[in-house]
Design a protein around this motif. Sequence first.
Motif, PDB file in Angstrom:
ATOM      1  N   ALA A  43     -19.628 -28.974   8.605  1.00 38.52           N
ATOM      2  CA  ALA A  43     -18.917 -27.804   8.080  1.00 38.52           C
ATOM      3  C   ALA A  43     -18.361 -28.085   6.692  1.00 38.52           C
ATOM      4  N   GLU A  93     -11.748 -27.934   5.308  1.00 39.80           N
ATOM      5  CA  GLU A  93     -10.681 -27.070   5.788  1.00 39.80           C
ATOM      6  C   GLU A  93     -10.110 -26.279   4.615  1.00 39.80           C
ATOM      7  N   ARG A 142     -15.369 -22.255   6.262  1.00 43.16           N
ATOM      8  CA  ARG A 142     -14.768 -22.955   7.405  1.00 43.16           C
ATOM      9  C   ARG A 142     -13.923 -21.975   8.228  1.00 43.16           C
ATOM     10  N   ILE A 149     -15.876 -30.225  14.761  1.00 47.76           N
ATOM     11  CA  ILE A 149     -16.342 -30.581  13.420  1.00 47.76           C
ATOM     12  C   ILE A 149     -16.618 -32.082  13.393  1.00 47.76           C
ATOM     13  N   VAL A 187     -17.886 -33.304   7.441  1.00 47.35           N
ATOM     14  CA  VAL A 187     -17.423 -32.322   6.460  1.00 47.35           C
ATOM     15  C   VAL A 187     -18.117 -32.565   5.126  1.00 47.35           C
TER      16      VAL A 187
END
Length: 300
Positions: A199, A202, A207, A223, A226
């Motif tokens: 993903a 944040e 997201r 998740i 990242v």
Amino acid sequence: MIDLVALDSLRAVQSHGSVVAAADALGFTPSAVSQQIKRLERQTGVPLLERVGRGVMLTRHGRHLVEEGTRLLSDLEELQSGLHRQAGTVAGHVRLAAFSTAMRGLIAPALPPVLAANPGLRVSLTEREPWDAVDLVATGQTDLAVAHSWGDLPLPVPAHVTSTTLARDRADVIVRPGHPLAGRPVVTPRDLIEENWIATPEGTICRQWLHRMYDGTGRLPTIAHVSLEFASHLALVRAGLGIALVPRLGRPPLGADLVAVLAADPEPCREIVALHRASMSDSPAIAALLDALAQGGADG
């Protein structure tokens, strides 16, 4: 006479919180911004900045000058746009901000024909996330921006900024051919509860939408990894490190080692919009770029 370039620098200091950040946003050196503001102080006869710790902030006079001066700059911008419209010339310098996949899938193919047809037009590109792009347009630091909003996640736009819809872009769940979901015609969040996701960070809109997809499942997406770039998401899926939700705009061909699966309930779709200040609505340059981007969105 108030120096308008210096006034713009003072406004940038207010927006970015420091001389260094303002200089970076405007493409000047910090020394140049400092000199411009000192010149503005001499012209107005009042202090405009005051030192607070290691930084600076605008004085009461500085805040008043920016507030009133912003309206003046907007009026001048509208006047200039109207003159260009009367002359019928597509010329000048347009600062354009956009998110990464719009750069690849929309702006890169749409911009060269416009520039070739209008030798007097110059466009400077910068890559920014949607919220940042809205702020840059609203505060006069960028003339045109391409942003996106996912589903019902809002992208607040100030009243003096005009929004034009360019396209709708759907995202697919990307898996490897051997994945149990690879043969499915469509998947829903409940089919994805046990999956490990690659993903975006944040706080990004993408997201937030991934989290929103899981509403009603009683779970949050897991998740595993990242990465900011969707091209990296594809590489990580290809390596067997998880699955990803990747928009189609600007997405390279998947090849035989990746499969795109439709997602539904909710459908992961984002609206691609162009943003500019209302004071630039008469600008032939803005109109030409909007037409090219809208055509590119329709072709996509």
